[in-house]
Design a protein around this motif. Sequence first.
Motif, PDB file in Angstrom:
ATOM      1  N   GLU A 186       0.817  -1.209   0.000  1.00 47.11           N
ATOM      2  CA  GLU A 186       0.000   0.000   0.000  1.00 47.11           C
ATOM      3  C   GLU A 186       0.854   1.264   0.000  1.00 47.11           C
ATOM      4  N   PHE A 187       1.951   1.248   0.737  1.00 47.17           N
ATOM      5  CA  PHE A 187       2.822   2.421   0.743  1.00 47.17           C
ATOM      6  C   PHE A 187       3.423   2.653  -0.638  1.00 47.17           C
ATOM      7  N   MET A 188       3.859   1.593  -1.268  1.00 42.45           N
ATOM      8  CA  MET A 188       4.464   1.725  -2.589  1.00 42.45           C
ATOM      9  C   MET A 188       3.447   2.197  -3.630  1.00 42.45           C
ATOM     10  N   GLU A 189       2.231   1.672  -3.555  1.00 44.12           N
ATOM     11  CA  GLU A 189       1.225   2.045  -4.542  1.00 44.12           C
ATOM     12  C   GLU A 189       0.735   3.475  -4.365  1.00 44.12           C
ATOM     13  N   GLU A 190       0.488   3.882  -3.108  1.00 40.08           N
ATOM     14  CA  GLU A 190      -0.142   5.177  -2.872  1.00 40.08           C
ATOM     15  C   GLU A 190       0.850   6.325  -2.726  1.00 40.08           C
ATOM     16  N   ALA A 191       2.021   6.054  -2.152  1.00 39.07           N
ATOM     17  CA  ALA A 191       2.976   7.133  -1.896  1.00 39.07           C
ATOM     18  C   ALA A 191       4.135   7.181  -2.879  1.00 39.07           C
ATOM     19  N   LEU A 192       4.358   6.079  -3.607  1.00 35.85           N
ATOM     20  CA  LEU A 192       5.471   6.026  -4.553  1.00 35.85           C
ATOM     21  C   LEU A 192       5.025   5.714  -5.976  1.00 35.85           C
ATOM     22  N   ASN A 193       3.708   5.529  -6.168  1.00 36.30           N
ATOM     23  CA  ASN A 193       3.133   5.273  -7.497  1.00 36.30           C
ATOM     24  C   ASN A 193       3.813   4.088  -8.178  1.00 36.30           C
ATOM     25  N   SER A 194       3.981   2.999  -7.425  1.00 39.56           N
ATOM     26  CA  SER A 194       4.707   1.833  -7.940  1.00 39.56           C
ATOM     27  C   SER A 194       4.020   1.179  -9.136  1.00 39.56           C
ATOM     28  N   LEU A 195       2.706   1.347  -9.242  1.00 33.08           N
ATOM     29  CA  LEU A 195       1.984   0.720 -10.344  1.00 33.08           C
ATOM     30  C   LEU A 195       2.361   1.302 -11.703  1.00 33.08           C
ATOM     31  N   GLU A 196       2.993   2.469 -11.691  1.00 36.13           N
ATOM     32  CA  GLU A 196       3.369   3.124 -12.950  1.00 36.13           C
ATOM     33  C   GLU A 196       4.877   3.067 -13.204  1.00 36.13           C
ATOM     34  N   LYS A 197       5.621   2.344 -12.366  1.00 33.59           N
ATOM     35  CA  LYS A 197       7.070   2.283 -12.513  1.00 33.59           C
ATOM     36  C   LYS A 197       7.490   1.193 -13.495  1.00 33.59           C
ATOM     37  N   GLY A 198       8.650   1.426 -14.139  1.00 36.21           N
ATOM     38  CA  GLY A 198       9.230   0.402 -14.997  1.00 36.21           C
ATOM     39  C   GLY A 198       9.802  -0.727 -14.159  1.00 36.21           C
ATOM     40  N   SER A 199      10.063  -1.860 -14.764  1.00 34.85           N
ATOM     41  CA  SER A 199      10.485  -3.054 -14.022  1.00 34.85           C
ATOM     42  C   SER A 199      11.809  -2.865 -13.281  1.00 34.85           C
ATOM     43  N   VAL A 200      12.781  -2.192 -13.911  1.00 39.82           N
ATOM     44  CA  VAL A 200      14.082  -2.002 -13.268  1.00 39.82           C
ATOM     45  C   VAL A 200      13.950  -1.078 -12.065  1.00 39.82           C
ATOM     46  N   GLU A 201      13.268   0.056 -12.255  1.00 40.62           N
ATOM     47  CA  GLU A 201      13.070   1.009 -11.159  1.00 40.62           C
ATOM     48  C   GLU A 201      12.246   0.383 -10.043  1.00 40.62           C
ATOM     49  N   LEU A 202      11.225  -0.384 -10.411  1.00 37.51           N
ATOM     50  CA  LEU A 202      10.355  -1.014  -9.425  1.00 37.51           C
ATOM     51  C   LEU A 202      11.117  -2.034  -8.583  1.00 37.51           C
ATOM     52  N   LYS A 203      11.984  -2.808  -9.219  1.00 37.84           N
ATOM     53  CA  LYS A 203      12.754  -3.817  -8.488  1.00 37.84           C
ATOM     54  C   LYS A 203      13.646  -3.180  -7.437  1.00 37.84           C
ATOM     55  N   SER A 204      14.328  -2.095  -7.808  1.00 38.68           N
ATOM     56  CA  SER A 204      15.201  -1.394  -6.862  1.00 38.68           C
ATOM     57  C   SER A 204      14.395  -0.776  -5.726  1.00 38.68           C
ATOM     58  N   MET A 205      13.277  -0.143  -6.069  1.00 42.48           N
ATOM     59  CA  MET A 205      12.421   0.493  -5.068  1.00 42.48           C
ATOM     60  C   MET A 205      11.862  -0.537  -4.088  1.00 42.48           C
ATOM     61  N   LYS A 206      11.419  -1.671  -4.636  1.00 44.44           N
ATOM     62  CA  LYS A 206      10.809  -2.699  -3.798  1.00 44.44           C
ATOM     63  C   LYS A 206      11.807  -3.241  -2.780  1.00 44.44           C
ATOM     64  N   LYS A 207      13.062  -3.422  -3.193  1.00 47.68           N
ATOM     65  CA  LYS A 207      14.073  -3.925  -2.259  1.00 47.68           C
ATOM     66  C   LYS A 207      14.318  -2.920  -1.133  1.00 47.68           C
ATOM     67  N   THR A 208      14.424  -1.634  -1.502  1.00 50.31           N
ATOM     68  CA  THR A 208      14.656  -0.596  -0.491  1.00 50.31           C
ATOM     69  C   THR A 208      13.514  -0.544   0.515  1.00 50.31           C
ATOM     70  N   ILE A 209      12.293  -0.523   0.011  1.00 45.88           N
ATOM     71  CA  ILE A 209      11.127  -0.401   0.891  1.00 45.88           C
ATOM     72  C   ILE A 209      10.924  -1.659   1.716  1.00 45.88           C
ATOM     73  N   THR A 210      11.102  -2.832   1.107  1.00 45.28           N
ATOM     74  CA  THR A 210      10.930  -4.090   1.841  1.00 45.28           C
ATOM     75  C   THR A 210      11.922  -4.190   2.986  1.00 45.28           C
ATOM     76  N   ASP A 211      13.184  -3.851   2.722  1.00 48.72           N
ATOM     77  CA  ASP A 211      14.198  -3.878   3.783  1.00 48.72           C
ATOM     78  C   ASP A 211      13.847  -2.888   4.892  1.00 48.72           C
ATOM     79  N   PHE A 212      13.419  -1.706   4.503  1.00 49.81           N
ATOM     80  CA  PHE A 212      13.072  -0.671   5.476  1.00 49.81           C
ATOM     81  C   PHE A 212      11.868  -1.100   6.320  1.00 49.81           C
TER      82      PHE A 212
END
Length: 286
Positions: free
Chosen positions: A178-204
């Motif tokens: 939910e944080f990624m979708e609503e605050a980071l607009n993850s649904l509109e990210k490309g696969s490379v950017e999304l993969k990096s973002m997801k790792k950062t947020i998941t670890d955090f």
Amino acid sequence: MTGQIFKMIHKKCRNTVYPLTKIQRFIVPDDKISWNVDFPEYSPGVYNSPVLQGKVWADPDIADASFQPQWNKLDGKVNRESYIGHYQADEDNYPLNPIGRSGLRGRGVLGRWGPNHAADPIVTRWKSNNDDSAVVDEKSKHPVLQFVGIQRKDTGEWALPGGMVDPGERVSVTLCREFMEEALNSLEKGSVELKSMKKTITDFFNQGEEVYKGYVDDPRNTDNAWMETIAFNFHDSTGKIVGIIDLQAGDDAKNVKWMDINKELSLYASHKDFIEKVAKRHNACW
């Protein structure tokens, strides 16, 4: 529960027009909220939003003979347990809001009869000056904490970037998604950017602290359906993890920003109560 507790957590869903409709709730005085108090004249209307019809995430009508919900337990993958304890059902098998009367029967726009479980991530950082020193509130002499807030598309109110827990889903997954979708607009990210973002947020998000688990005073609540949530605080103490990521509204969010925490905040549902708990835990300005 005492009348004081009722007034504190069961206020926004009483004596108002149901959100985004013209449906007026039956007036419920503070001393008539409890189901244990006689209120023979209580005769609320019924509202079940047409948007629920045919949705895979929504229950059928209780009048549907094929629908046999199991209250107060895990019903297949749907969790019908309440965080605040056992709730009753009436003679027609409609679950009863454990806090009491709301002035409206039915489900409103909520997908589940009974408890509807959500998860709310409270992502915080310290507000800083250009030299990275902490901003201190002149009046309280406490440092100013900020949190990521989103503006809801439906009501325009500012809120936490939370959402519903899917059947069988772990709350930790909901919080991150939910944080990624609503605050980071993850649904509109490309696969490379999304993969990096997801790792950062998941670890955090592996280092959160639970600050609330229970009933939510949500304007969508009715006599037969209500919101409950688990709220977690994820604090970026250095401001160098989530604190430096560009926020971008997505999904159900109209806007997103870092918001200063103080008692003047006006937020959706019970979200201000959760923010207050976080501020006090960090000994921040409130």
